[in-house]
Write an enzyme that holds these catalytic residues in place. Structure first.
Site, short mmCIF file in Angstrom:
data_model
loop_
_atom_site.label_atom_id
_atom_site.label_comp_id
_atom_site.label_asym_id
_atom_site.label_seq_id
_atom_site.Cartn_x
_atom_site.Cartn_y
_atom_site.Cartn_z
N GLU A 309 -3.76 -2.53 -0.26
CA GLU A 309 -2.85 -4.21 -0.18
C GLU A 309 -3.39 -3.78 1.25
OE1 GLU A 309 1.13 -3.48 -0.63
OE2 GLU A 309 0.76 -4.59 -3.10
N ASP A 383 5.53 -2.62 -9.99
CA ASP A 383 6.07 -2.43 -7.84
C ASP A 383 7.66 -2.67 -8.59
OD1 ASP A 383 5.89 -2.31 -5.80
OD2 ASP A 383 4.65 -3.75 -5.50
N GLU A 411 14.54 -5.71 -3.53
CA GLU A 411 13.12 -6.44 -2.91
C GLU A 411 13.21 -7.77 -4.28
OE1 GLU A 411 9.46 -4.50 -2.52
OE2 GLU A 411 8.57 -6.36 -2.64
C1 BDP Z 1 5.88 -3.76 -2.78
C2 BDP Z 1 5.93 -4.55 -0.90
C3 BDP Z 1 5.30 -4.51 -0.07
C4 BDP Z 1 5.16 -3.20 -0.15
C5 BDP Z 1 4.35 -2.76 -1.01
C6 BDP Z 1 4.30 -1.06 -0.49
O1 BDP Z 1 6.04 -5.85 -1.96
O2 BDP Z 1 5.53 -4.80 0.95
O3 BDP Z 1 3.93 -3.21 1.27
O4 BDP Z 1 5.74 -2.21 -2.20
O5 BDP Z 1 5.11 0.03 -1.94
O6 BDP Z 1 7.03 -3.80 -3.20
O7 BDP Z 1 3.13 -0.37 -0.48
#
Ligand code: BDP
Length: 717
Positions: A309, A383, A411
């Site tokens: 990401e 996730d 989340e």
């Molecule tokens: C996702 C989230 C994001 C996090 C990412 C992570 O949306 O904000 O940075 O995981 O775990 O669930 O790095």
């Protein structure tokens, strides 16, 4: 004198009610007075003569807790005495300190409990008996004291029963996703509790209460900063602030970790590269690490998100994850530090199903990581979805330390408005059979190190804590912090046992309250799955803020859209991950592949996670898939209404402020559940072209309206 107006009287009533009402700040440590009883006289007698051995900061913390507990429970402070034989009843110390009253067998038994273990029970000396709370180390004694107070509060203390316990996991850790400007990524309980600007000079009393709460449930590590890391945390100025926090946490047995941004050598030192094989880069990290240890001699280590990401990582330099992790691990090893490297790695430039990418990266590197590296793997491969099958990396890498990453902050599970007790979901994952490396392996047994002999074990949870008065936004979200600590200590404990314990400590002993709150807690996760993502649907939430439904979300990178995951079309719905589809299922053990490849054998809760099936596919209960989806969404809403009724029936037995807080949020949850149901069913109907079953509450509203909703200021982004 003027007569008080009606408004003034009302205000007075509000203020005085407020002063007796409970705002939830004290969490599960809100010690209640004990009623006249045998228990009370026993506790009174014990606390009336405490023989205290230790004189170090952890023993100060123990004393502080005993003072607090005694004053609240008995209305008076404990009496500490050095006249040990005449006046004392309760002995508190380490095994070494209490060796004179412990038999050799007892000493051996306690020793075997390891550094965090404790024992409590009756001991004898010179014909007199005493009650003893003994740890191998001061921190074990602290855990024993919390456990003892807890037993008094939940009315289970029995002097005649010996209790011993020790954690099954070594590092029990909270991951805060807190930014240096005090915003919290995916935080729904206000701002970060770390007041960086006023640190190191100002120690907010909250830090101490935070440490108490963690120690009381066995949490012994905390990573302070967001995994989407800011290199500034590694500057000398910030180190001084981090040191101040570490000093507060140390007496409570809590070690501090920081997130390390892989590109820090470029950002902080102006180097041209962050290549892990470059000697200058290596020297940078050694120097940085040495500096941190000069401030914090027991610093835990780094937590790293790399090449995921948009975060920088070793791939930029043609290096792999092991090369990146080992470079940092070497710098830490000199000081006994640990490097936690996240397996949450995927790239939209990779065409392969996102589900498979972490295994593809990490399996070939198994055995190549240094001994002080732990690979932190999320519970599932996508996730933190409302429900995920366990991550296929569990059992697939066996020559590398692995640790769990759960998400405590909700989340994808209703954020701060929905009551969802997460322990049943974690329990489901921990008890999942992996069939690898051995026939009886489970995710839990792997984490405990039982399968590979791994010594450095870890369970981490992404924190749900913020500046809200009640810490977690929703009062019931406290149960998730509590349950996380308990499960990290013992992955074999059941969510039911934890629910009962939390309920008693939060709402008291009343049997109706305990059973009804228990019902609410234990049903709540399945309820949320029903109205959000039943039958294995996943990743159909609103874009970016992840609030509310968004099965229509398109555009941008494919792996962040919803249709990538639900694949609905005129023929059916679901992601074919069998060997005929993406093949992700084949990353699991053959026993699982065989069963789950067959839509008739896979547990229905994972059906659409692995299969694309026709709308008329017949489910086990005889309904078609389309009908089944509709019934689940409908049931979810009805279950929320049931939770509301159950809660309403407890009004006379719950503190008014807490009651109303939860009542209001349950109303919001009902509306949100309806919103999920309406939006998802109307959307999926555009593909299924089938009517809704007549006996469900018919989804109302207009799909275009649901699609048009925007939440630009939603929290947590
Ligand atoms: C996702 C989230 C994001 C996090 C990412 C992570 O949306 O904000 O940075 O995981 O775990 O669930 O790095």
């Amino acid at each position: 004198m003027r007569k008080p107006t009606f408004l003034a009287v009302l205000l007075w009533i509000c203020i005085s009610m407020n002063s007796i009402a409970n705002d939830g700040y004290k969490l599960w440590l809100d010690y209640q007075p004990i009623e006249e009883s045998q228990l009370k006289s026993e506790v009174e007698s014990l606390l009336g003569g405490v023989y205290f051995f230790g004189e170090n900061p952890t023993f100060e913390a123990i004393k502080n807790e005993l003072d607090l507990a005694s004053k609240s429970m008995l209305g008076k402070a404990p009496i500490y005495s050095k006249e040990r034989l005449q006046n004392t009843k309760l002995w508190i110390g380490t095994r070494d300190q209490l060796s004179q009253v412990l038999s050799l067998d007892q000493q051996a038994e306690i020793k075997a409990l390891g550094e965090d273990g404790y024992w409590r029970g009756t001991v004898e000396l010179d014909g007199k008996s005493f009650y003893a709370i003994v740890g191998n180390q001061p921190v074990g004694t602290l855990y024993g004291v919390y456990n003892w107070i807890n037993s008094i509060q939940s009315n289970t203390f029995d002097k005649g029963t010996e209790i011993s316990d020790s954690p099954k996991i070594k590092i029990r850790m909270l991951n805060h996703w807190d930014n240096l400007d005090r915003t919290v990524e995916r935080g729904y309980a206000g701002f970060s509790i770390w007041d960086w600007h006023r640190l190191p000079g100002y120690i907010d009393p909250r830090y101490i209460d935070y440490a108490r709460a963690n120690a009381s449930i066995g949490i012994n590590a905390v990573s302070l900063t967001n995994v989407n890391a800011n290199a500034l945390i590694l500057t000398t100025d910030f180190m001084k602030k981090v040191k101040a926090l570490a000093d507060v946490f140390r007496p409570y047995g809590i070690k501090v970790f920081l997130t390390a941004r892989f590109s820090a050598p470029i950002q902080l030192e102006g180097l041209k590269t962050a290549d892990p094989l470059d000697p200058e880069v290596q020297a940078f990290w050694k120097k940085k690490t040495d500096e941190i240890y000069s401030f914090i001699p027991d610093f835990g280590g780094f937590l790293v998100k790399a090449n995921s990401e948009g975060q920088p990582g070793p791939h930029e330099y043609g290096r792999n994850h092991a090369e990146g992790a080992n470079m940092l691990a070497d710098a830490l090893a000199l000081h006994g530090g640990v490097l936690i490297w996240r397996a949450f790695v995927y790239s939209h430039e990779d065409e392969v199903d996102r589900h498979m990418q972490a295994n593809n990266e990490f399996e070939p590197l198994d055995g190549k990581f240094k001994d002080n590296v732990i690979i932190q793997i999320k519970n599932g491969a996508i996730d933190f979805q409302p429900r995920e099958p366990f991550h296929p990396l569990y059992g697939a890498i066996n020559e590398t330390n692995v640790g769990m990453e759960f998400q405590i902050t909700q989340e994808y599970l209703g954020q701060a408005t929905n009551l969802v007790y997460l322990a049943p979901m974690w329990e489901e994952v921990l008890k999942s059979k992996t069939y690898k490396p051995s026939a009886n392996s489970t995710v839990g047994s792997i984490l405990e190190g039982k399968e590979t002999g791994q010594k450095m074990t870890l369970i981490a949870g992404v924190s749900n804590i913020g500046t809200d008065r009640n810490w977690t936004g929703h009062l019931f979200a406290q149960s998730n912090w509590f349950a996380f600590g308990k499960m990290a200590w013992n992955p074999e404990v059941t969510s039911e046992e934890i629910a009962e314990e939390w309920t008693k400590l939060t709402f008291g002993q009343d049997s109706e309250v305990v059973s009804k709150v228990g019902e609410i807690l234990l049903e709540s996760h399945e309820t949320a799955v029903d109205y959000m993502t039943p039958l294995g649907l996943h990743h159909i939430m609103g874009r970016s803020h992840h609030y509310g439904p968004g099965p229509w979300v398109m555009g941008g990178r494919a792996d962040w859209t919803a249709p990538y995951y639900h694949q609905a079309d005129s023929l059916g719905i679901g992601f074919d991950r069998t060997a005929d589809g993406s093949g992700a299922l084949t990353q699991y053990a053959p026993e699982i592949v065989e069963k789950w490849s067959d839509p008739n054998q896979i547990p229905e809760k994972f059906l659409l996670w692995f299969h694309h099936l026709p709308w008329d596919y017949q489910l086990k209960d005889g309904n078609t898939l389309w009908e089944g989806i509709a019934y689940h969404y409908d049931r979810g809403v009805k279950e929320v209404r049931q939770m509301q009724q159950t809660w309403a029936s407890l009004e006379s037995k719950i503190d008014p402020e807490e009651f109303d807080h939860v009542r209001q949020l349950l109303e919001v949850q009902e509306q949100e559940a309806e919103w999920w149901r309406n939006a998802c069913l109307l959307y999926f109907q555009t593909f299924s072209k089938r009517p809704f079953p007549a006996d469900i509450e018919q989804p109302e509203g207009d799909l275009e309206y649901y699609k048009s909703l925007r939440f630009p200021n939603a929290p947590g982004i």
